[in-house]
Design a protein around this motif. Structure first.
Motif, PDB file in Angstrom:
ATOM      1  N   TYR A   1     -22.546 -29.403   3.199  1.00 45.81           N
ATOM      2  CA  TYR A   1     -21.823 -28.131   3.085  1.00 45.81           C
ATOM      3  C   TYR A   1     -20.313 -28.346   3.058  1.00 45.81           C
ATOM      4  O   TYR A   1     -19.610 -28.157   4.049  1.00 45.81           O
ATOM      5  CB  TYR A   1     -22.214 -27.179   4.214  1.00 45.81           C
ATOM      6  CG  TYR A   1     -23.631 -26.680   4.095  1.00 45.81           C
ATOM      7  CD1 TYR A   1     -23.955 -25.630   3.235  1.00 45.81           C
ATOM      8  CD2 TYR A   1     -24.653 -27.274   4.829  1.00 45.81           C
ATOM      9  CE1 TYR A   1     -25.264 -25.183   3.111  1.00 45.81           C
ATOM     10  CE2 TYR A   1     -25.964 -26.829   4.711  1.00 45.81           C
ATOM     11  CZ  TYR A   1     -26.261 -25.787   3.844  1.00 45.81           C
ATOM     12  OH  TYR A   1     -27.564 -25.344   3.730  1.00 45.81           O
ATOM     13  N   MET A   2     -19.821 -28.749   1.897  1.00 45.82           N
ATOM     14  CA  MET A   2     -18.383 -28.911   1.722  1.00 45.82           C
ATOM     15  C   MET A   2     -18.009 -28.640   0.269  1.00 45.82           C
ATOM     16  O   MET A   2     -18.818 -28.815  -0.646  1.00 45.82           O
ATOM     17  CB  MET A   2     -17.940 -30.316   2.129  1.00 45.82           C
ATOM     18  CG  MET A   2     -18.398 -31.417   1.204  1.00 45.82           C
ATOM     19  SD  MET A   2     -17.923 -33.051   1.811  1.00 45.82           S
ATOM     20  CE  MET A   2     -19.053 -33.220   3.196  1.00 45.82           C
ATOM     21  N   VAL A   3     -16.782 -28.181   0.093  1.00 45.67           N
ATOM     22  CA  VAL A   3     -16.186 -27.996  -1.222  1.00 45.67           C
ATOM     23  C   VAL A   3     -14.901 -28.805  -1.258  1.00 45.67           C
ATOM     24  O   VAL A   3     -14.053 -28.669  -0.368  1.00 45.67           O
ATOM     25  CB  VAL A   3     -15.878 -26.516  -1.507  1.00 45.67           C
ATOM     26  CG1 VAL A   3     -15.121 -26.364  -2.821  1.00 45.67           C
ATOM     27  CG2 VAL A   3     -17.155 -25.683  -1.528  1.00 45.67           C
ATOM     28  N   ILE A   4     -14.752 -29.658  -2.267  1.00 43.23           N
ATOM     29  CA  ILE A   4     -13.523 -30.403  -2.497  1.00 43.23           C
ATOM     30  C   ILE A   4     -12.951 -29.904  -3.816  1.00 43.23           C
ATOM     31  O   ILE A   4     -13.585 -30.051  -4.872  1.00 43.23           O
ATOM     32  CB  ILE A   4     -13.790 -31.917  -2.532  1.00 43.23           C
ATOM     33  CG1 ILE A   4     -14.243 -32.399  -1.146  1.00 43.23           C
ATOM     34  CG2 ILE A   4     -12.561 -32.681  -2.996  1.00 43.23           C
ATOM     35  CD1 ILE A   4     -14.662 -33.849  -1.108  1.00 43.23           C
ATOM     36  N   ASN A   5     -11.773 -29.304  -3.777  1.00 41.39           N
ATOM     37  CA  ASN A   5     -11.228 -28.634  -4.952  1.00 41.39           C
ATOM     38  C   ASN A   5      -9.757 -28.981  -5.169  1.00 41.39           C
ATOM     39  O   ASN A   5      -8.967 -28.980  -4.224  1.00 41.39           O
ATOM     40  CB  ASN A   5     -11.362 -27.114  -4.769  1.00 41.39           C
ATOM     41  CG  ASN A   5     -10.774 -26.347  -5.939  1.00 41.39           C
ATOM     42  OD1 ASN A   5     -11.277 -26.420  -7.066  1.00 41.39           O
ATOM     43  ND2 ASN A   5      -9.710 -25.611  -5.690  1.00 41.39           N
TER      44      ASN A   5
ATOM     45  N   ALA B   1     -19.987 -23.781   3.847  1.00 43.39           N
ATOM     46  CA  ALA B   1     -19.122 -24.908   3.519  1.00 43.39           C
ATOM     47  C   ALA B   1     -17.788 -24.874   4.243  1.00 43.39           C
ATOM     48  O   ALA B   1     -17.224 -23.807   4.513  1.00 43.39           O
ATOM     49  CB  ALA B   1     -18.883 -24.941   2.017  1.00 43.39           C
ATOM     50  N   VAL B   2     -17.281 -26.066   4.523  1.00 43.49           N
ATOM     51  CA  VAL B   2     -15.861 -26.259   4.803  1.00 43.49           C
ATOM     52  C   VAL B   2     -15.200 -26.514   3.450  1.00 43.49           C
ATOM     53  O   VAL B   2     -15.656 -27.359   2.678  1.00 43.49           O
ATOM     54  CB  VAL B   2     -15.626 -27.450   5.739  1.00 43.49           C
ATOM     55  CG1 VAL B   2     -14.128 -27.700   5.910  1.00 43.49           C
ATOM     56  CG2 VAL B   2     -16.283 -27.217   7.089  1.00 43.49           C
ATOM     57  N   THR B   3     -14.133 -25.784   3.150  1.00 44.08           N
ATOM     58  CA  THR B   3     -13.472 -25.883   1.852  1.00 44.08           C
ATOM     59  C   THR B   3     -12.151 -26.624   1.992  1.00 44.08           C
ATOM     60  O   THR B   3     -11.285 -26.238   2.789  1.00 44.08           O
ATOM     61  CB  THR B   3     -13.217 -24.483   1.262  1.00 44.08           C
ATOM     62  OG1 THR B   3     -14.478 -23.816   1.086  1.00 44.08           O
ATOM     63  CG2 THR B   3     -12.510 -24.570  -0.077  1.00 44.08           C
TER      64      THR B   3
ATOM     65  N   ASN C   1     -25.579 -29.815  -0.566  1.00 45.59           N
ATOM     66  CA  ASN C   1     -24.661 -28.691  -0.773  1.00 45.59           C
ATOM     67  C   ASN C   1     -23.194 -29.135  -0.837  1.00 45.59           C
ATOM     68  O   ASN C   1     -22.372 -28.795   0.006  1.00 45.59           O
ATOM     69  CB  ASN C   1     -24.847 -27.646   0.331  1.00 45.59           C
ATOM     70  CG  ASN C   1     -26.224 -27.001   0.265  1.00 45.59           C
ATOM     71  OD1 ASN C   1     -26.473 -26.102  -0.528  1.00 45.59           O
ATOM     72  ND2 ASN C   1     -27.141 -27.506   1.085  1.00 45.59           N
ATOM     73  N   VAL C   2     -22.903 -29.914  -1.861  1.00 48.04           N
ATOM     74  CA  VAL C   2     -21.557 -30.438  -2.068  1.00 48.04           C
ATOM     75  C   VAL C   2     -21.053 -29.988  -3.429  1.00 48.04           C
ATOM     76  O   VAL C   2     -21.753 -30.133  -4.440  1.00 48.04           O
ATOM     77  CB  VAL C   2     -21.534 -31.975  -1.976  1.00 48.04           C
ATOM     78  CG1 VAL C   2     -20.138 -32.509  -2.281  1.00 48.04           C
ATOM     79  CG2 VAL C   2     -21.992 -32.438  -0.593  1.00 48.04           C
ATOM     80  N   THR C   3     -19.848 -29.442  -3.468  1.00 52.92           N
ATOM     81  CA  THR C   3     -19.193 -29.067  -4.718  1.00 52.92           C
ATOM     82  C   THR C   3     -17.889 -29.833  -4.845  1.00 52.92           C
ATOM     83  O   THR C   3     -17.082 -29.864  -3.908  1.00 52.92           O
ATOM     84  CB  THR C   3     -18.902 -27.556  -4.758  1.00 52.92           C
ATOM     85  OG1 THR C   3     -20.142 -26.836  -4.784  1.00 52.92           O
ATOM     86  CG2 THR C   3     -18.091 -27.183  -5.992  1.00 52.92           C
ATOM     87  N   ILE C   4     -17.680 -30.446  -6.001  1.00 57.91           N
ATOM     88  CA  ILE C   4     -16.417 -31.110  -6.327  1.00 57.91           C
ATOM     89  C   ILE C   4     -15.904 -30.460  -7.599  1.00 57.91           C
ATOM     90  O   ILE C   4     -16.571 -30.499  -8.636  1.00 57.91           O
ATOM     91  CB  ILE C   4     -16.597 -32.618  -6.495  1.00 57.91           C
ATOM     92  CG1 ILE C   4     -17.115 -33.242  -5.191  1.00 57.91           C
ATOM     93  CG2 ILE C   4     -15.293 -33.281  -6.913  1.00 57.91           C
ATOM     94  CD1 ILE C   4     -17.408 -34.724  -5.286  1.00 57.91           C
TER      95      ILE C   4
ATOM     96  N   ASN D   1     -28.503 -29.092  -4.250  1.00 51.75           N
ATOM     97  CA  ASN D   1     -27.272 -28.366  -4.598  1.00 51.75           C
ATOM     98  C   ASN D   1     -26.033 -29.257  -4.636  1.00 51.75           C
ATOM     99  O   ASN D   1     -25.283 -29.382  -3.669  1.00 51.75           O
ATOM    100  CB  ASN D   1     -27.036 -27.195  -3.643  1.00 51.75           C
ATOM    101  CG  ASN D   1     -28.200 -26.214  -3.644  1.00 51.75           C
ATOM    102  OD1 ASN D   1     -28.805 -25.969  -4.675  1.00 51.75           O
ATOM    103  ND2 ASN D   1     -28.524 -25.678  -2.474  1.00 51.75           N
ATOM    104  N   PHE D   2     -25.836 -29.841  -5.801  1.00 49.98           N
ATOM    105  CA  PHE D   2     -24.672 -30.679  -6.075  1.00 49.98           C
ATOM    106  C   PHE D   2     -24.014 -30.159  -7.345  1.00 49.98           C
ATOM    107  O   PHE D   2     -24.653 -30.055  -8.390  1.00 49.98           O
ATOM    108  CB  PHE D   2     -25.099 -32.137  -6.237  1.00 49.98           C
ATOM    109  CG  PHE D   2     -25.825 -32.674  -5.037  1.00 49.98           C
ATOM    110  CD1 PHE D   2     -25.132 -33.276  -4.005  1.00 49.98           C
ATOM    111  CD2 PHE D   2     -27.201 -32.535  -4.929  1.00 49.98           C
ATOM    112  CE1 PHE D   2     -25.803 -33.746  -2.880  1.00 49.98           C
ATOM    113  CE2 PHE D   2     -27.884 -33.004  -3.813  1.00 49.98           C
ATOM    114  CZ  PHE D   2     -27.181 -33.607  -2.782  1.00 49.98           C
ATOM    115  N   THR D   3     -22.737 -29.804  -7.251  1.00 50.60           N
ATOM    116  CA  THR D   3     -22.035 -29.188  -8.367  1.00 50.60           C
ATOM    117  C   THR D   3     -20.753 -29.952  -8.663  1.00 50.60           C
ATOM    118  O   THR D   3     -19.949 -30.214  -7.759  1.00 50.60           O
ATOM    119  CB  THR D   3     -21.701 -27.712  -8.051  1.00 50.60           C
ATOM    120  OG1 THR D   3     -22.913 -27.006  -7.783  1.00 50.60           O
ATOM    121  CG2 THR D   3     -20.984 -27.060  -9.222  1.00 50.60           C
ATOM    122  N   PHE D   4     -20.569 -30.288  -9.935  1.00 54.92           N
ATOM    123  CA  PHE D   4     -19.360 -30.958 -10.400  1.00 54.92           C
ATOM    124  C   PHE D   4     -18.827 -30.138 -11.564  1.00 54.92           C
ATOM    125  O   PHE D   4     -19.455 -30.087 -12.633  1.00 54.92           O
ATOM    126  CB  PHE D   4     -19.674 -32.387 -10.857  1.00 54.92           C
ATOM    127  CG  PHE D   4     -20.454 -33.191  -9.844  1.00 54.92           C
ATOM    128  CD1 PHE D   4     -19.810 -33.920  -8.865  1.00 54.92           C
ATOM    129  CD2 PHE D   4     -21.842 -33.187  -9.878  1.00 54.92           C
ATOM    130  CE1 PHE D   4     -20.533 -34.648  -7.934  1.00 54.92           C
ATOM    131  CE2 PHE D   4     -22.579 -33.915  -8.948  1.00 54.92           C
ATOM    132  CZ  PHE D   4     -21.918 -34.648  -7.966  1.00 54.92           C
TER     133      PHE D   4
END
Length: 261
Positions: A131-135, A93-95, A162-165, A190-193
Motif C-alpha cells: 500500500y504505497m504510491v510513488i509519484n 496507501a502512504v503517498t 498494492n503499489v503504484t509508481i 494490484n501493481f500500477t505503472f
C-alpha cells in the motif's frame, strides 16, 4: 373527567462510532530541512523521511500510516540517504509525491534521488511493505558507467501488494530499474505503472517469483515511455519494458494474470 394521555416511550440510543485518526502530511527538503524539525509544514521540513539512511530525531520516531502523504521539495537532490526502506500502509496507501508550488530554483522540477553511480546490489530504494504510491520522482545513477553485468537492481520490492509508481523518471544505469520479487508463497495484487519515463537501463520492470503457489494479479502498464537502452546493453542482456518469470518455468502454480498493457 380527567383524561390520561398515554404516550409511547421513546428510547434514544446513542451510538458511538470509533473516530479515525486524521491522516498526516509531512514535508521533506534534503537541502534545507532538519530531522529535528516537526516535519509537518513547509517552513519546518525534515531532511529525511522514515526509513531513509540518516533519518534521526522526530523523523526516526515517526511511523507512517495509510492515508499519510509525504511531500518532497521539487528541485532538490537526495544523496547519502540510501538505502531507503519505504514504509507503506495497512489497508490504504502512504503517498510519496510532490507539491508543484514548493520547489527550489526558478521553476519546478522533480525531486532527484541520486546514488552517484555507485553499484548497490541490494537496491537503492527498497521495501517489503504494501500500500504505497510513488509519484513524480526522478531516480538516477544507481549503477556505474560504463555499465557491467554485475550491476543489479535500483528499486527492489519484496512480497508487496498494492503499489503504484507514476509520473516518474528513471535513468538508473542499472540492469533492472524496478524489481518486484516474491520469495514467499501467496497471492499478490494490484501493481500500477503509469506515466513513467524509463531510459539508460536494460530492463525497466521485472516481476519474478521463485516459490511454488505464488501468483501475481492485476498489473497495469499505461502511458509509459521506454527508450535509449543502448548504453546499458552489456553482457548479452536484451532490453525489456516489463519482464515476468517464475523459477522453475515448468511450475504451473506460479503465474501472472490480469495484465493490462
Amino acid at each position: 373527567g380527567v383524561q390520561c394521555l398515554m404516550r409511547p416511550a421513546v428510547l434514544v440510543l446513542m451510538i458511538v462510532l470509533p473516530v479515525a485518526m486524521d491522516a498526516a502530511t509531512f514535508y521533506v527538503d534534503f537541502a534545507g530541512g532538519a530531522d529535528t524539525n516537526s516535519g509537518v509544514a513547509k517552513a519546518s521540513p525534515w531532511k529525511h523521511i522514515p526509513g531513509m539512511a540518516g533519518c534521526t530525531g522526530g523523523c526516526a520516531s515517526t511511523v507512517l500510516a495509510g492515508g499519510d502523504t509525504v511531500i518532497f521539495k521539487g528541485g532538490t537532490t537526495w544523496t547519502g540517504s540510501f538505502p531507503w526502506d519505504v514504509q507503506g500502509g495497512q489497508s490504504s496507501a502512504v503517498t510519496y509525491t510532490t507539491d508543484h508550488s514548493w520547489f527550489s530554483g526558478s521553476a519546478y522540477s522533480q525531486p532527484v534521488f541520486n546514488r552517484k553511480k555507485a553499484d548497490m546490489a541490494g537496491g537503492m530504494i527498497t521495501s517489503s511493505a504494501s500500500y504505497m504510491v510513488i509519484n513524480d520522482f526522478s531516480v538516477i545513477n544507481c549503477g556505474n558507467q560504463p555499465a557491467s553485468v554485475s550491476e543489479q537492481q535500483c528499486l527492489v520490492f519484496t512480497n508487496t501488494n498494492n503499489v503504484t509508481i507514476s509520473n516518474s523518471t528513471f535513468q538508473t544505469f542499472d540492469w533492472i530499474s524496478v524489481y518486484f520479487r516474491f520469495t514467499s508463497p501467496g497471492s499478490y495484487n494490484n501493481f500500477t505503472f503509469t506515466g513513467n519515463d524509463f531510459s539508460h537501463t536494460s530492463n525497466a520492470i521485472w516481476i519474478a517469483s521463485a516459490q511454488s503457489n505464488t501468483t501475481v494479479h492485476s498489473v497495469t502498464i499505461s502511458g509509459n515511455t521506454f527508450h535509449d537502452y543502448h548504453d546499458n546493453m552489456v553482457g548479452g542482456t536484451h532490453g525489456k519494458g516489463l519482464h515476468y518469470y517464475g523459477v522453475p518455468s515448468s511450475d504451473s502454480t506460479q503465474y501472472l494474470d490480469g495484465m493490462v498493457y
